[in-house]
Design a protein around this motif. Structure first.
Motif, short mmCIF file in Angstrom:
data_model
loop_
_atom_site.label_atom_id
_atom_site.label_comp_id
_atom_site.label_asym_id
_atom_site.label_seq_id
_atom_site.Cartn_x
_atom_site.Cartn_y
_atom_site.Cartn_z
N MET A 237 -1.87 22.34 84.14
CA MET A 237 -0.72 22.87 84.87
C MET A 237 -0.15 21.75 85.74
N THR A 238 1.16 21.58 85.71
CA THR A 238 1.81 20.53 86.47
C THR A 238 1.59 20.73 87.96
N GLY A 239 1.22 19.65 88.64
CA GLY A 239 1.03 19.71 90.08
C GLY A 239 -0.30 20.25 90.52
N ALA A 240 -1.11 20.75 89.61
CA ALA A 240 -2.41 21.31 89.99
C ALA A 240 -3.38 20.19 90.32
N LEU A 241 -4.28 20.45 91.27
CA LEU A 241 -5.31 19.49 91.66
C LEU A 241 -6.65 19.98 91.13
N TYR A 242 -7.38 19.08 90.56
CA TYR A 242 -8.68 19.43 90.02
C TYR A 242 -9.75 18.64 90.74
N MET A 243 -10.81 19.31 91.17
CA MET A 243 -11.94 18.66 91.81
C MET A 243 -12.99 18.35 90.74
N VAL A 244 -13.39 17.10 90.64
CA VAL A 244 -14.39 16.71 89.65
C VAL A 244 -15.71 16.47 90.38
N ALA A 245 -16.71 17.27 90.07
CA ALA A 245 -18.01 17.15 90.73
C ALA A 245 -18.85 16.09 90.01
N MET A 246 -19.49 15.25 90.80
CA MET A 246 -20.40 14.25 90.25
C MET A 246 -21.78 14.88 90.05
N VAL A 247 -22.29 14.76 88.87
CA VAL A 247 -23.61 15.30 88.56
C VAL A 247 -24.65 14.20 88.77
N PRO A 248 -25.67 14.44 89.59
CA PRO A 248 -26.68 13.40 89.81
C PRO A 248 -27.37 13.00 88.52
N ARG A 249 -27.84 11.76 88.50
CA ARG A 249 -28.63 11.32 87.35
C ARG A 249 -29.84 12.23 87.20
N SER A 250 -30.21 12.50 85.97
CA SER A 250 -31.32 13.40 85.70
C SER A 250 -32.66 12.73 86.02
N VAL A 251 -33.48 13.39 86.84
CA VAL A 251 -34.80 12.83 87.12
C VAL A 251 -35.74 13.03 85.94
N VAL A 252 -35.39 13.94 85.04
CA VAL A 252 -36.17 14.08 83.82
C VAL A 252 -36.03 12.82 82.98
N GLU A 253 -34.84 12.26 82.95
CA GLU A 253 -34.59 11.06 82.14
C GLU A 253 -35.06 9.79 82.83
N LEU A 254 -35.45 9.87 84.09
CA LEU A 254 -35.93 8.69 84.81
C LEU A 254 -37.32 8.32 84.29
N PRO A 255 -37.48 7.13 83.68
CA PRO A 255 -38.82 6.75 83.19
C PRO A 255 -39.79 6.60 84.35
N LYS A 256 -41.00 7.10 84.17
CA LYS A 256 -41.95 7.11 85.26
C LYS A 256 -43.37 7.15 84.73
N ALA A 257 -44.32 6.90 85.62
CA ALA A 257 -45.74 7.08 85.29
C ALA A 257 -46.29 8.18 86.18
N HIS A 258 -47.32 8.83 85.71
CA HIS A 258 -47.95 9.93 86.46
C HIS A 258 -49.41 9.54 86.71
N LEU A 259 -49.73 9.31 87.98
CA LEU A 259 -51.02 8.74 88.33
C LEU A 259 -51.95 9.70 89.03
N HIS A 260 -51.49 10.91 89.33
CA HIS A 260 -52.35 11.84 90.07
C HIS A 260 -52.24 13.23 89.46
N LEU A 261 -53.07 13.47 88.45
CA LEU A 261 -53.11 14.76 87.77
C LEU A 261 -54.55 15.04 87.38
N HIS A 262 -55.07 16.19 87.84
CA HIS A 262 -56.45 16.57 87.55
C HIS A 262 -56.52 17.37 86.25
N PHE A 263 -57.61 17.17 85.53
CA PHE A 263 -57.80 17.79 84.22
C PHE A 263 -57.64 19.31 84.29
N THR A 264 -58.47 19.98 85.06
CA THR A 264 -58.39 21.44 85.17
C THR A 264 -57.06 21.86 85.77
#
Length: 354
Positions: free
Chosen positions: A1-28
């Protein structure tokens, strides 16, 4: 629509996609709640309501009664693990769950003593875990190594036995023992009494990764530094209470395995915002976030990163620093560490979504 303003939201980077190591996890504690329910039904065992209709449980570890309830629930879950198939399932599912959260290296902590009666001893118990760690690594793409942990609740001579067992399986990479730990209620036992076990492990090239500095304060962090010569500290978060101790942690490049949800669930801090994660980072400490016991605390590794963003106000640069800390503090082979660090840089260089 002419003259309309649109707000574009920035989506944070995914922490799922962030490569990482897991050093504290117990078996049970790594078990899915659905798994412990299925194992209980399979073996004709009755679970506490905390694992059925009232999960996740309400916990506190700041007094003896609160810790007893935590330990009782942990023991109830462990009692459902009755043989090799159950043990293999736990390792496989831990690897699957970590892979789904962007964890590319997992160090799973286990005390084989608890499962020995069902599989013919502590040696076969550990070998089952190691064998499945190799298989799960190949199947999921997340490399799984093992930390053998002694318990403060048992005699220090038993810790030496476990250290010798761990030493026989010491190695580098998936399906090997890479570290030796000390777990359970840190208010129990004399830390210095376990030093001989850690010396046995060190002679085999295993890293020292004991728990210290969650239920007890910075003074116990200092005791662990003095007697166990740690590469990492399980938790260690309360080093923030003493600038001199924290300075020593930073100077000696001891990685702190900080598990925020565990800290809050056990009553160490009232809220996730109160965990002194920012203070540790500002002091220059290397921090690796960990989930500790998802079965008991109801949250996994990605939840810790989400909390760091939401409750601590950390931006993506700081989250990348946490991921780097987990990789640099890991016992992964050097080439894998190098690749993962490069991938963290790639994640950070990628513009946020819209």
């Amino acid at each position: 629509m002419t003259g309309a303003l649109y707000m574009v939201a920035m989506v944070p980077r995914s922490v799922v996609e962030l490569p990482k190591a897991h050093l504290h996890l117990h078996f049970t504690g790594s078990m899915r709640v659905s798994t412990v329910r299925e194992l209980a039904e399979q073996h004709g065992m009755r679970l506490p309501q905390a694992f059925t209709t009232q999960w996740p449980p309400k916990l506190s570890g700041t007094d003896e009664r609160g810790w007893f309830r935590f330990q009782r629930l942990y023991d109830a879950a462990r009692a459902c693990v009755r043989g090799e198939a159950d043990m293999r399932r736990i390792v496989r599912e831990a690897a699957e769950d970590d892979a789904a959260e962007g964890s590319r290296w997992l160090e799973l902590q286990v005390d084989p003593t608890s499962y020995a009666p069902f599989v013919g001893g502590i040696t076969p118990a550990l070998e089952i875990v190691l064998d499945e760690a190799r298989a799960a690594s190949a199947a999921t793409g997340t490399a799984v190594a093992v930390v053998v942990a002694a318990s403060r609740m048992r005699h220090p001579l038993e810790a030496r036995t476990l250290a010798r067992l761990a030493a026989r399986h010491a190695g580098e990479g998936a399906g090997t023992v890479v570290g030796f730990g000390l777990s359970n209620d840190e208010r129990r036992g004399m830390t210095s009494d376990f030093a001989p076990a850690f010396r046995i492990a060190a002679r085999a090239g295993l890293a020292s990764v004991p728990h210290a500095g969650e239920l007890l304060g910075a003074d116990h962090v200092a005791v662990a530094l003095e007697h166990l010569l740690p590469h990492r500290l399980g938790h260690g978060v309360r080093a923030a209470e003493d600038p001199a101790v924290l300075h020593r942690v930073v100077r000696e490049q001891v990685t702190l395995e900080v598990c925020p949800t565990s800290n809050v669930s056990l009553g160490v801090y009232p809220t996730l915002a109160d965990v002194p994660l920012r203070r540790l980072l500002e002091a220059g400490a290397r921090v690796a976030l960990g989930a500790d016991d998802p079965l008991l605390f109801g949250s996994r590794l990605v939840d810790q990163y989400e909390s760091a963003r939401r409750d601590q106000g950390l931006d993506d640069e700081a989250l990348a620093r946490l991921a780097r800390g987990s990789i640099e503090g890991s016992l992964a082979p050097p080439e894998l560490r190098r690749r993962l660090l490069e991938d963290v840089g790639t994640w950070l260089a990628r513009p946020p979504g819209r």
